[in-house]
Motif scaffolding. Structure first.
Motif, PDB file in Angstrom:
ATOM      1  N   GLU A   1       2.763  -7.525  50.295  1.00  0.00           N
ATOM      2  CA  GLU A   1       1.991  -6.802  49.282  1.00  0.00           C
ATOM      3  C   GLU A   1       1.146  -5.691  49.881  1.00  0.00           C
ATOM      4  O   GLU A   1       0.847  -4.699  49.218  1.00  0.00           O
ATOM      5  N   ASP A   2       0.739  -5.851  51.147  1.00  0.00           N
ATOM      6  CA  ASP A   2      -0.080  -4.815  51.780  1.00  0.00           C
ATOM      7  C   ASP A   2       0.747  -3.674  52.361  1.00  0.00           C
ATOM      8  O   ASP A   2       0.205  -2.750  52.977  1.00  0.00           O
ATOM      9  N   GLY A   3       2.073  -3.696  52.146  1.00  0.00           N
ATOM     10  CA  GLY A   3       2.932  -2.618  52.614  1.00  0.00           C
ATOM     11  C   GLY A   3       3.529  -2.832  53.985  1.00  0.00           C
ATOM     12  O   GLY A   3       4.403  -2.074  54.413  1.00  0.00           O
ATOM     13  N   ARG A   4       3.072  -3.858  54.687  1.00  0.00           N
ATOM     14  CA  ARG A   4       3.657  -4.162  55.990  1.00  0.00           C
ATOM     15  C   ARG A   4       5.005  -4.851  55.823  1.00  0.00           C
ATOM     16  O   ARG A   4       5.280  -5.450  54.776  1.00  0.00           O
ATOM     17  N   LEU A   5       5.816  -4.762  56.853  1.00  0.00           N
ATOM     18  CA  LEU A   5       7.058  -5.520  56.860  1.00  0.00           C
ATOM     19  C   LEU A   5       6.767  -6.975  57.193  1.00  0.00           C
ATOM     20  O   LEU A   5       5.954  -7.260  58.081  1.00  0.00           O
ATOM     21  N   LYS A   6       7.404  -7.882  56.482  1.00  0.00           N
ATOM     22  CA  LYS A   6       7.181  -9.305  56.743  1.00  0.00           C
ATOM     23  C   LYS A   6       7.691  -9.711  58.127  1.00  0.00           C
ATOM     24  O   LYS A   6       7.126 -10.602  58.763  1.00  0.00           O
ATOM     25  N   ASP A   7       8.760  -9.078  58.558  1.00  0.00           N
ATOM     26  CA  ASP A   7       9.330  -9.344  59.890  1.00  0.00           C
ATOM     27  C   ASP A   7       8.513  -8.583  60.925  1.00  0.00           C
ATOM     28  O   ASP A   7       8.562  -7.354  60.985  1.00  0.00           O
ATOM     29  N   GLU A   8       7.744  -9.298  61.721  1.00  0.00           N
ATOM     30  CA  GLU A   8       6.831  -8.645  62.664  1.00  0.00           C
ATOM     31  C   GLU A   8       7.575  -7.833  63.722  1.00  0.00           C
ATOM     32  O   GLU A   8       7.072  -6.806  64.192  1.00  0.00           O
ATOM     33  N   LYS A   9       8.779  -8.258  64.096  1.00  0.00           N
ATOM     34  CA  LYS A   9       9.547  -7.483  65.080  1.00  0.00           C
ATOM     35  C   LYS A   9       9.965  -6.141  64.488  1.00  0.00           C
ATOM     36  O   LYS A   9       9.905  -5.117  65.178  1.00  0.00           O
ATOM     37  N   ARG A  10      10.383  -6.158  63.226  1.00  0.00           N
ATOM     38  CA  ARG A  10      10.741  -4.886  62.586  1.00  0.00           C
ATOM     39  C   ARG A  10       9.501  -4.020  62.363  1.00  0.00           C
ATOM     40  O   ARG A  10       9.552  -2.802  62.508  1.00  0.00           O
ATOM     41  N   GLN A  11       8.394  -4.639  61.993  1.00  0.00           N
ATOM     42  CA  GLN A  11       7.140  -3.898  61.846  1.00  0.00           C
ATOM     43  C   GLN A  11       6.807  -3.181  63.151  1.00  0.00           C
ATOM     44  O   GLN A  11       6.499  -1.985  63.157  1.00  0.00           O
ATOM     45  N   ALA A  12       6.898  -3.905  64.250  1.00  0.00           N
ATOM     46  CA  ALA A  12       6.593  -3.311  65.558  1.00  0.00           C
ATOM     47  C   ALA A  12       7.591  -2.216  65.909  1.00  0.00           C
ATOM     48  O   ALA A  12       7.226  -1.196  66.511  1.00  0.00           O
ATOM     49  N   ALA A  13       8.863  -2.408  65.533  1.00  0.00           N
ATOM     50  CA  ALA A  13       9.880  -1.405  65.845  1.00  0.00           C
ATOM     51  C   ALA A  13       9.634  -0.105  65.086  1.00  0.00           C
ATOM     52  O   ALA A  13       9.798   0.997  65.645  1.00  0.00           O
ATOM     53  N   VAL A  14       9.225  -0.217  63.813  1.00  0.00           N
ATOM     54  CA  VAL A  14       8.955   0.989  63.026  1.00  0.00           C
ATOM     55  C   VAL A  14       7.702   1.689  63.538  1.00  0.00           C
ATOM     56  O   VAL A  14       7.676   2.921  63.677  1.00  0.00           O
ATOM     57  N   GLU A  15       6.660   0.929  63.828  1.00  0.00           N
ATOM     58  CA  GLU A  15       5.471   1.523  64.446  1.00  0.00           C
ATOM     59  C   GLU A  15       5.853   2.209  65.757  1.00  0.00           C
ATOM     60  O   GLU A  15       5.337   3.285  66.090  1.00  0.00           O
ATOM     61  N   GLY A  16       6.776   1.570  66.489  1.00  0.00           N
ATOM     62  CA  GLY A  16       7.224   2.128  67.759  1.00  0.00           C
ATOM     63  C   GLY A  16       7.938   3.455  67.605  1.00  0.00           C
ATOM     64  O   GLY A  16       7.865   4.305  68.499  1.00  0.00           O
TER      65      GLY A  16
ATOM     66  N   ALA B   1       5.518   3.986  60.176  1.00  0.00           N
ATOM     67  CA  ALA B   1       5.785   4.819  61.351  1.00  0.00           C
ATOM     68  C   ALA B   1       4.671   5.845  61.564  1.00  0.00           C
ATOM     69  O   ALA B   1       4.295   6.133  62.708  1.00  0.00           O
ATOM     70  N   ALA B   2       4.147   6.383  60.473  1.00  0.00           N
ATOM     71  CA  ALA B   2       3.063   7.364  60.585  1.00  0.00           C
ATOM     72  C   ALA B   2       1.836   6.749  61.240  1.00  0.00           C
ATOM     73  O   ALA B   2       1.177   7.387  62.074  1.00  0.00           O
ATOM     74  N   ARG B   3       1.525   5.503  60.878  1.00  0.00           N
ATOM     75  CA  ARG B   3       0.373   4.849  61.501  1.00  0.00           C
ATOM     76  C   ARG B   3       0.606   4.642  63.002  1.00  0.00           C
ATOM     77  O   ARG B   3      -0.312   4.784  63.809  1.00  0.00           O
ATOM     78  N   GLY B   4       1.844   4.320  63.375  1.00  0.00           N
ATOM     79  CA  GLY B   4       2.154   4.187  64.785  1.00  0.00           C
ATOM     80  C   GLY B   4       1.931   5.487  65.536  1.00  0.00           C
ATOM     81  O   GLY B   4       1.411   5.491  66.662  1.00  0.00           O
ATOM     82  N   ALA B   5       2.320   6.602  64.911  1.00  0.00           N
ATOM     83  CA  ALA B   5       2.125   7.916  65.539  1.00  0.00           C
ATOM     84  C   ALA B   5       0.643   8.255  65.659  1.00  0.00           C
ATOM     85  O   ALA B   5       0.199   8.785  66.685  1.00  0.00           O
ATOM     86  N   GLU B   6      -0.114   7.943  64.612  1.00  0.00           N
ATOM     87  CA  GLU B   6      -1.557   8.220  64.654  1.00  0.00           C
ATOM     88  C   GLU B   6      -2.239   7.389  65.739  1.00  0.00           C
ATOM     89  O   GLU B   6      -3.119   7.891  66.453  1.00  0.00           O
ATOM     90  N   GLU B   7      -1.823   6.142  65.878  1.00  0.00           N
ATOM     91  CA  GLU B   7      -2.414   5.291  66.913  1.00  0.00           C
ATOM     92  C   GLU B   7      -2.092   5.798  68.311  1.00  0.00           C
ATOM     93  O   GLU B   7      -2.841   5.539  69.264  1.00  0.00           O
ATOM     94  N   ALA B   8      -0.996   6.565  68.430  1.00  0.00           N
ATOM     95  CA  ALA B   8      -0.622   7.153  69.713  1.00  0.00           C
ATOM     96  C   ALA B   8      -1.272   8.514  69.932  1.00  0.00           C
ATOM     97  O   ALA B   8      -0.991   9.184  70.930  1.00  0.00           O
ATOM     98  N   GLY B   9      -2.128   8.937  68.995  1.00  0.00           N
ATOM     99  CA  GLY B   9      -2.894  10.167  69.182  1.00  0.00           C
ATOM    100  C   GLY B   9      -2.387  11.374  68.436  1.00  0.00           C
ATOM    101  O   GLY B   9      -2.930  12.474  68.615  1.00  0.00           O
TER     102      GLY B   9
END
Length: 201
Positions: A164-179, A27-35
């Motif tokens: 292993e890289d810390g991402r969620l395997k489920d891409e929809k959930r990954q996108a939701a958390v970044e969101g 989620a923090a990376r999503g916030a950083e990408e949003a500025g």
């Protein structure tokens, strides 16, 4: 000068390899990408004794409570990944909130929580992903003047949810958390950006 939201991000777990620390990092990376500017912290670095009114009266606020409150005061937003312990909030997260709620001399009551906006998330090995604990976290924060975004993400089956890289395997959930992080940053921009620009005009 453009407004840059500042967000404090942390998990309510001190466990090595915590699923919720991984989650809040997404989620923090999503916030950083949003500025936004994000302070991603580990509560292990801010150990505090169990809240005790007699201890506070005798010694004042612990040094780590003062340090953590300073981070909160400098932030407009909170990203919190809240594990579920026995269907509720973790003792670590509750104790951190309790100490942060205590005013320093001359400080307004609940000053660090006023005008804050938060986004919540959780990860749990169980089938509900920590949803029952989020109900309590939302209730506590709402009662101490934090505005909480309606969207939240709960990740069930956390033992197998992360790559292993810390991402969620489920891409929809990954996108939701970044969101969640992106939405918080954008919401802070709408809430505080115009006022900041007016002050700098």
């Amino acid at each position: 000068m453009s407004y840059v939201p500042r967000i404090l991000a942390f998990a309510g777990s001190a466990r090595t390899g915590s699923f919720n620390r991984k989650l809040v990092g997404i989620a923090a990376r999503g916030a950083e990408e949003a500025g936004a500017e994000v302070d991603l912290v580990d509560l292990r670095d801010y150990p505090m004794p169990l809240y005790d009114g007699d201890l506070e009266e005798r010694d004042g606020l612990p040094e780590n409570a003062v340090r953590f409150k300073a981070l909160m005061m400098a932030s407009q937003g909170l990203l919190i990944a809240a594990p579920e312990y026995n269907s509720s909030i973790t003792p670590l997260l509750k104790n951190t909130i309790d100490w942060a709620s205590r005013p320093a001399p001359g400080e307004e009551r609940l000053a660090v929580f006023r005008n804050k906006t938060a986004a919540l998330m959780s990860a749990s090995p169980g089938s509900l992903g920590g949803l029952r604990g989020l109900v309590h976290v939302r209730s506590i924060l709402s009662n101490i003047h934090v505005m909480i975004l309606p969207d939240q993400v709960a990740v069930p089956g956390a033992h197998g949810a992360f790559a292993e890289d810390g991402r969620l395997k489920d891409e929809k959930r990954q996108a939701a958390v970044e969101g969640l992080g992106r939405n918080l940053a954008e919401t802070l921009g709408r809430l505080h950006g115009a006022a900041a620009l007016n002050r700098n005009a």
